[in-house]
Write a protein that holds these residues in place. Structure first.
Motif, short mmCIF file in Angstrom:
data_model
loop_
_atom_site.label_atom_id
_atom_site.label_comp_id
_atom_site.label_asym_id
_atom_site.label_seq_id
_atom_site.Cartn_x
_atom_site.Cartn_y
_atom_site.Cartn_z
N MET A 76 -26.65 -48.09 -38.48
CA MET A 76 -26.64 -47.42 -37.25
C MET A 76 -28.10 -47.08 -36.87
N MET A 96 -23.68 -46.13 -27.54
CA MET A 96 -23.28 -44.94 -28.28
C MET A 96 -21.96 -45.12 -29.09
N VAL A 99 -22.34 -47.34 -31.93
CA VAL A 99 -23.10 -46.97 -32.98
C VAL A 99 -22.14 -45.70 -33.76
N GLN A 100 -21.25 -45.07 -32.95
CA GLN A 100 -20.20 -44.29 -33.40
C GLN A 100 -19.33 -44.96 -34.09
N ALA B 29 -27.84 -39.33 -33.12
CA ALA B 29 -27.31 -40.44 -34.05
C ALA B 29 -27.91 -41.09 -35.21
N GLY B 30 -27.59 -41.16 -36.06
CA GLY B 30 -28.53 -41.73 -37.57
C GLY B 30 -28.99 -40.39 -38.31
N GLU B 38 -21.52 -37.53 -37.28
CA GLU B 38 -22.02 -38.55 -36.52
C GLU B 38 -20.99 -39.02 -35.42
N VAL B 39 -19.56 -39.07 -35.76
CA VAL B 39 -18.52 -39.49 -35.18
C VAL B 39 -18.38 -38.22 -34.04
N ALA B 42 -21.10 -37.74 -31.35
CA ALA B 42 -21.11 -39.14 -30.49
C ALA B 42 -20.07 -39.06 -29.73
N ASN B 43 -18.92 -38.48 -29.90
CA ASN B 43 -17.72 -38.24 -29.13
C ASN B 43 -18.02 -37.56 -27.96
N LEU B 46 -20.49 -38.94 -25.44
CA LEU B 46 -19.66 -40.03 -24.75
C LEU B 46 -18.61 -39.33 -23.86
#
Lengths: 364, 240
Positions: A76, A96, A99-100, B29-30, B38-39, B42-43, B46
């Motif tokens: 990542m 994004m 990476v997710q 992220a990271g 992380e998920v 990011a969700n 987005l």
């Protein structure tokens, strides 16, 4: 990893597809379990978590799956490096989401390792202390935006070449995780190709950026298949167990054969003057790989080894108070009397409770 | 609630809010404390980016393409509130920022749903964002002494940026007082259950910072934009 030494269990037919057994399983000797296991592997049946399996098979799988999971989460970093600088909103959404996806792959894979008795926290400790590896490719830096495309096209392309055969791996949970991973990886590969195509057809500066990225990522991508067959220490046994189905060199050749025409369509040059079509073999010949570079990176001397591990450790350490708090809250909740429903918490979301909605559509 | 579509430019502040907060969340992220986050982060990032792009599409005639709007405006032309541009700091700050913002954005989307098509879909996403922030507020407010202290610190530090959320946006003809009351109700409820104290601030007469809606931002925002816009601006006219 307690179950690495647990007593042998009766092999359950497939994933519960066979007839139910009544009563206690009959006593079997170690040799009989081994014979059943060998027969199942030979017949291309899947080994499932509760099946008997040789300790070395279990250990090999834990090592390989953990290394794969670690590669997803370390992987990542080089791409996340460009999220905040993505040059268009469309590209930013794609990156994004990608990476997710990698974080999601990490979750499936740690989950698959846990079916073998491993523990995610322990595996992360091993990563952080350097006792388990991740793919060396992520020890190269992403220096320009085009690197995001080169990683998608070449690194994900190599990963797919490696991983598609794993969808038929003898261990069921790993094989099933790989089916999903490979579908998403092939998205990523096409997105990377498309990113490079846009650059290649763009301004001279964009084109140069794309070529430079391909120049830097081509050879490391070929190294992703591992050392040449004669130097690969784990290959033979993994092939016999059907964890691995093709040799490193076979897969590497397959990858080169796929990439040459794609590079041509992209209008970019692969940095190997020895690339020539060999009509006799029916494959592309390619030049020698610098295995010393590979060994150095494996030893920890790559451009980003220290940086990647340091970022991972820092994220983990900085997050320790969050994980402790979540655990403490959960423990308090368990010990509290049930509260009246007036202020009942809504559906839980977040760590260890509910996975957030799965992969996003984004721009795919 | 109004059924006639608001003037397009009235959608710029909510669009910029979504873009800027999405960018801040993308910085995680990271670096998240646990893989599930992380998920999750990011969700949310987005979702917000999708909302921003849908709203920018409504502004095309006035301001140009989404990339022109995002990448070629100067800091003073951004209309986002100051809350969303605040740096991530620790996870507590990120969660409190999200709680303050989502508790505002959800009733806003509900009020806009009848006249701004994207708001109806966005409301479903925002309900999830609010839920995520609420659950973490409960965990961290209640969890350990350290997590409690960090959450209270973040709650106090970010409170001063909440006042401007309720300054009416020109062209958005909605019930701002009701929106504020709903927001306050959510905050009081969640903080109460998390064992956190609702800070003194705008609601109790303290001075409120914030003029992001007029294009006056905090210092970290300029750096954020510099990073975000650098590559796009380095290649004028290029397509990506």
């Amino acid at each position: 990893m307690a179950s690495a030494t647990s007593p042998p269990r009766e092999r359950e037919a497939g994933s519960g597809a066979g007839p139910a057994r009544a009563g206690a399983p009959p006593e079997k000797s170690e040799q009989e379990f081994q014979a059943d296991f060998d027969a199942a592997v030979a017949a291309d049946e899947r080994i499932e978590p509760r099946d008997w399996m040789p300790d070395a098979y279990r250990a090999t799988l834990v090592r390989q799956i953990a290394q794969h999971a670690h590669s997803e989460i370390i992987g990542m970093q080089p791409e996340a490096n460009w999220i905040t600088r993505a040059p268009s909103l469309r590209r930013k959404a794609i990156l994004m989401a990608k990476v997710q996806d990698e974080a999601g792959h990490g979750l499936y894979l740690y989950g698959a390792a846990e079916t073998l008795g491993a523990d995610r926290e322990e595996l992360l400790d091993k990563l952080h202390s350097g006792r388990q590896k991740y793919s060396s490719i992520f020890n190269y830096p992403t220096l320009t935006w085009a690197d995001v495309g080169a990683i998608g096209w070449l690194v994900d392309g190599a990963a797919i070449t490696n991983q598609v055969p794993l969808c038929r791996c003898s261990y069921g949970p790993y094989a099933r995780a790989m089916v999903r991973v490979c579908k998403e990886e092939s998205f990523h590969q096409r997105q990377g190709y498309e990113l490079l195509l846009a650059l290649s057809r763009g301004t001279p500066a964009q084109r140069a950026m794309a070529q430079d990225a391909v120049d830097r990522w081509w050879w490391p991508s070929l190294m992703m298949f591992g050392p040449p067959d004669e130097a690969s220490s784990h290959s033979a046994r993994s092939m016999a167990w059907k964890i691995k189905r093709h040799s490193n060199d076979e897969l590497r050749q397959r990858f080169v054969d796929i990439c040459v025409p794609q590079a041509e369509s992209l209008g970019l040059t692969l940095p190997d003057p020895e690339l020539t079509w060999n009509a006799e073999r029916g494959h592309w010949d390619f030049g020698p790989i610098d295995w010393q570079e590979f060994q150095e990176i494996l030893k920890g001397n790559g451009p980003c080894n220290a940086q990647r591990l340091e970022q991972r450790r820092r994220a983990h350490d900085d997050g320790a108070w969050v994980r402790e708090a979540a655990a403490a809250h959960a423990a308090k909740q368990r010990s509290r009397p049930v509260e009246p429903p007036a202020h009942q918490e809504r559906q839980p979301a977040g760590a260890h409770t509910a996975a957030p909605r799965a992969a996003r559509s984004g721009d795919r | 609630m109004t059924a006639t579509a608001p003037p397009a430019l009235a959608l710029l502040p909510p669009a910029d809010d979504a873009l800027v907060l999405s960018h801040r969340l993308g910085e995680w992220a990271g670096h998240a404390p646990v893989l599930e986050e992380e998920v999750a982060l990011a969700n949310i990032a987005l979702d917000l980016l999708g909302q921003a792009r849908a709203l920018y599409a409504e502004l095309r005639d006035e301001l140009g393409s989404e990339d022109e709007i995002a990448y070629l405006r100067e800091e003073r032309a951004f209309r986002n509130c100051q809350l969303v541009e605040q740096p991530n700091e620790d996870f507590a700050h990120t969660i409190v920022r999200q709680l303050y913002f989502s508790a505002y954005q959800l009733p806003l989307h509900h009020r806009l749903a009848s006249c701004v098509p994207v708001a109806a879909k966005a409301a479903q996403e925002t309900a999830y964002h609010l839920d995520h922030a609420e659950q973490w507020t409960l965990r961290l407010g209640d969890g350990t002494e350290e997590s409690h202290a960090r959450m209270q610190r973040a709650a106090d530090a970010l409170w001063r940026y909440t006042g401007e959320l309720f300054e009416p946006i020109e062209g958005l003809d909605i019930d701002w007082h009701g929106l504020r009351a709903e927001w306050s109700g959510t905050l009081t409820d969640v903080f109460g259950r998390a064992g956190l104290t609702v800070p003194d601030g705008p609601g109790t007469g303290a001075w409120s910072a914030g003029a992001g809606r007029q294009g006056l931002h905090t210092e970290p925002f300029g750096r954020m934009l510099a990073e975000m816009q650098h590559l796009h601006r380095s290649h004028p006219g290029a397509s990506w």
